[in-house]
Structures are given as structure tokens and as C-alpha cells.
Scaffold this motif. Sequence first.
Motif, mmCIF file in Angstrom:
data_model
loop_
_atom_site.group_PDB
_atom_site.id
_atom_site.type_symbol
_atom_site.label_atom_id
_atom_site.label_comp_id
_atom_site.label_asym_id
_atom_site.label_seq_id
_atom_site.Cartn_x
_atom_site.Cartn_y
_atom_site.Cartn_z
ATOM 1 N N ASP A 170 7.994 6.037 9.094
ATOM 2 C CA ASP A 170 8.083 5.845 10.662
ATOM 3 C C ASP A 170 6.676 4.598 10.834
ATOM 4 O OD1 ASP A 170 7.843 5.611 13.506
ATOM 5 O OD2 ASP A 170 5.859 6.950 13.898
ATOM 6 N N GLU A 171 6.219 4.096 10.234
ATOM 7 C CA GLU A 171 5.943 2.412 10.102
ATOM 8 C C GLU A 171 6.945 1.729 10.303
ATOM 9 O OE1 GLU A 171 0.539 3.669 9.777
ATOM 10 O OE2 GLU A 171 1.898 2.660 8.457
ATOM 11 N N GLU A 172 7.276 1.737 8.813
ATOM 12 C CA GLU A 172 8.403 0.815 8.072
ATOM 13 C C GLU A 172 9.540 0.644 9.094
ATOM 14 O OE1 GLU A 172 8.523 1.112 3.972
ATOM 15 O OE2 GLU A 172 6.782 1.390 3.962
ATOM 16 N N ASP A 194 0.617 -1.143 0.390
ATOM 17 C CA ASP A 194 0.292 -0.149 0.623
ATOM 18 C C ASP A 194 0.807 1.145 -0.190
ATOM 19 O OD1 ASP A 194 -2.426 -1.989 0.451
ATOM 20 O OD2 ASP A 194 -3.033 -0.921 1.917
ATOM 21 N N HIS A 195 1.930 1.429 0.939
ATOM 22 C CA HIS A 195 3.139 2.544 0.860
ATOM 23 C C HIS A 195 3.481 3.039 -0.261
ATOM 24 C CE1 HIS A 195 2.525 2.007 5.484
ATOM 25 N NE2 HIS A 195 2.284 1.955 5.078
ATOM 26 N N LEU A 196 3.895 1.263 -1.286
ATOM 27 C CA LEU A 196 4.696 1.800 -2.482
ATOM 28 C C LEU A 196 3.809 2.261 -3.753
ATOM 29 C CD1 LEU A 196 7.005 0.939 -4.514
ATOM 30 C CD2 LEU A 196 6.046 -0.569 -4.646
ATOM 31 N N THR A 227 -8.605 4.501 2.652
ATOM 32 C CA THR A 227 -9.259 3.093 3.054
ATOM 33 C C THR A 227 -7.232 2.226 3.537
ATOM 34 O OG1 THR A 227 -10.104 2.807 0.692
ATOM 35 C CG2 THR A 227 -9.649 0.864 1.460
ATOM 36 N N HIS A 228 -6.718 2.956 3.428
ATOM 37 C CA HIS A 228 -5.353 2.395 4.296
ATOM 38 C C HIS A 228 -5.534 2.652 5.847
ATOM 39 C CE1 HIS A 228 -1.069 1.129 4.741
ATOM 40 N NE2 HIS A 228 -0.620 2.045 5.143
ATOM 41 N N SER A 229 -5.680 3.885 6.124
ATOM 42 C CA SER A 229 -5.678 4.860 7.355
ATOM 43 C C SER A 229 -7.090 4.062 8.155
ATOM 44 C CB SER A 229 -6.153 5.894 7.665
ATOM 45 O OG SER A 229 -4.874 6.403 5.860
ATOM 46 N N ALA A 260 -8.426 0.992 7.676
ATOM 47 C CA ALA A 260 -7.403 -0.401 7.671
ATOM 48 C C ALA A 260 -7.228 -0.636 8.774
ATOM 49 C CB ALA A 260 -7.568 -0.988 6.326
ATOM 50 N N GLU A 261 -5.935 0.198 8.990
ATOM 51 C CA GLU A 261 -4.854 0.195 9.643
ATOM 52 C C GLU A 261 -5.517 0.684 11.304
ATOM 53 O OE1 GLU A 261 -0.502 1.362 7.794
ATOM 54 O OE2 GLU A 261 -1.354 2.955 8.498
ATOM 55 N N GLU A 262 -6.974 1.022 11.489
ATOM 56 C CA GLU A 262 -7.093 1.776 12.932
ATOM 57 C C GLU A 262 -8.217 0.815 12.815
ATOM 58 O OE1 GLU A 262 -8.940 5.771 12.046
ATOM 59 O OE2 GLU A 262 -6.586 6.107 11.427
HETATM 60 FE FE LIG Z 1 0.503 2.863 6.840
#
Ligand SMILES: [Fe+2]
Length: 346
Positions: free
Chosen positions: A303-305, A205-207, A238-240, A242-244
Motif C-alpha cells: 500500500d505504501e509503495e 527497509d521493505h526489501l 524501528t522502521h514503523s 521512524a515512519e510515525e
Molecule cells: Fe514502510
Amino acid sequence: MPVQLEDNKRTAIAGKLAEMKAFQNLLIANEEILIQACSDRELSNRLEDFIRDDRKNLGIIDTVIVQYGVKAEPSQKVQKEIEMVSEMMQDSELTIFDKVAKHELLKHAQTMSGLLVHKAAQVVGADIEVAIAPLNTVNFENRAHQEQLKGMMESLSTLELTGQSADQGIWARVQDSMAALTGMAGSVVSRTSDEMSIRDVIRMDHLKVKTLFGQIQNTEVPQKLEEYFGQLYQDLFTHSEAEEQILYPALRPHYNDTQKLCDEQAEMKQMLDQIKAMNPTNTVEFKSAVARVMEAANAHMDDEERNVFPYIKDNFGDGQQKQLATEFKTAKSQLQDKRVLSTSSK
Ligand SMILES: [Fe+2]
Ligand SMILES: [Fe+2]
């Protein structure tokens, strides 16, 4: 004029992907029928191998659809064709050769669809190429199946026409064509969906998000800015979310900075909504607003990675990481479905 999030070209490609998924289900159903009908051991072993590949590839197509980020339904024409083929496969008047021949045509069509989606992606945007990269495996395996199906047709028709077995050289020839294909395809590497960990899916997703930022930076055309931002907006939301829903609650009991990650995402979403209300024809203003959210998003993703990923690696087992990946993809898919519903009801 505020940004229009949907783009026709992207929706059309989503339709093609939905079609591929529907045909993949049909291929599996056909293979189940052919295995039942087939008394030859060599042929039924090959069909068993197909069905194993095809079930795995259905998972890959599903993952690609979620990564792609735009959902659609297969057209009525496709649904009708699938019904017709299903009936044909049940028809007792037809020989197994007729059915295998039809199946070979479907495999061919599926391979072509995969290639055409790649061609379209090359024209529409690099972010789509990133999302659909795993389709390479599906295409390659469909081509390999086609070679084997040709061998099966040769074997079955010889038997039907002459009452005798075909010469045993068929399979050596099939093997040679498959080896040539492998040479052409090089090393097609793609992990199956159930081997991916939560870190893999998030990195994918980040990529894609980073690719979209790059595309926005590299264009001055308002219509392109609108298209790329529309996709970026949907992907980041969507990504944020889903992470939450999935990742952050799993981190929360032990990882100290979870709240900081949530706050950063709330801020990013606010920035995205502000940009959505802007007019992309004011390219300079629009792009500098995107550059600000890019800076925030890049810092957050890094930061996440850099910090969250090692934490996950050290504190979650392999099974748990795969489980989180599955839950994360399901959450994304549901969020995307909800969005389709809310836009179609407008
Ligand atoms: Fe993320
Ligand atoms: Fe995040």
C-alpha cells in the motif's frame, strides 16, 4: 522460552562495521595531514580526490550501519591502534614516505574488512547481504586508492633515495591497474547517501523485511527462526516508529489514509510482541504466526509503495524528499541507540 532478540554472530558483524567507521574517520584525518605535508601537485591532487571519496564513503558506511540494524562500538584494541596511528601521523621525525606507506596499509586493511563483512554476510543471512550491498562501492574505491598509493610510494621513495623525480611512466601504470580493476568490478553502482530520497530508504527497509520473512519461511531450525525473527522484530519496530515520527506527520495534512497506516502498524506491533513471547521450538505454530504478520506487513508495505510513494513524488520536491530521507535515517539510528541502551541496562 520467549525469543531472544540479540544474536552473537550479528553483534560481532556490527562490531566489524563500527570498526570500519572508526578507520574511515582515521583515513580522512590522515589524508588531511598528508595534504598539508605534500608539496608535489600531482600527489596532493590525488589526495584531494581520496578525501572527497572517503567523506562520501563515511556517509555510506553510516547508512549501512543503520540498515544493518544492530549497533556496536569498536573494540578497545582498535581504538588504541587508531590513537597510535594518529600520533605517528603527527611525528615530525618520520618522512612523508613513511606516512604514505602506513596509510596504504590502512587502506588495505579497510578493503579487507569490507570483503570480510561480505563473506560473513553470505554465511549468516541474505538480509545482511541486502543491508550491506552499498559497501561494494566503498571496497572498490579503497582498492583504487591503494593502486594510486603504490604509485605515490614509488614517486616519493625515488625522490628520497636519489634526489631525482621518478620516471613519468608511474601514473600510466597506475591508470592501467585501475582500469583492470574497473573491468573486474563491473559496474559498481551505488548512490551516495545524500542522493537518496525518502522513497529509496523506505524501499530498502521493505526489501530487507521481505528477505527476512522469506528466510523464516525457508527454515525449520528453531535457532535460525529465533535469529531471523529477532532481526525482523527489531527492523519492523524501528522502521514503523521512524515512519510515525518522520513520514506520517509530513503526509498527514493532505494524505487521507495516514491514520489507517498508523492503525495497521499498531496491529502489526501487537502481533510481533505476541510472537516474541512464543517458543520457536514449536516451529509449526511459530511459523504460522509469522505468516500471519507477513500477510499484514506485505499488504501494508505494498500500500505504501503503490499509493504513498506516488503521492510523495507528486507533492514533495526533490530537496524535501532527500531531507525526509536524512531525517528518517537519523530517527532510525536514534531508535537503535535507545534499544542498545535499554538492552544493556537489563
Ligand atoms: Fe514502510
Ligand atoms: Fe509503514
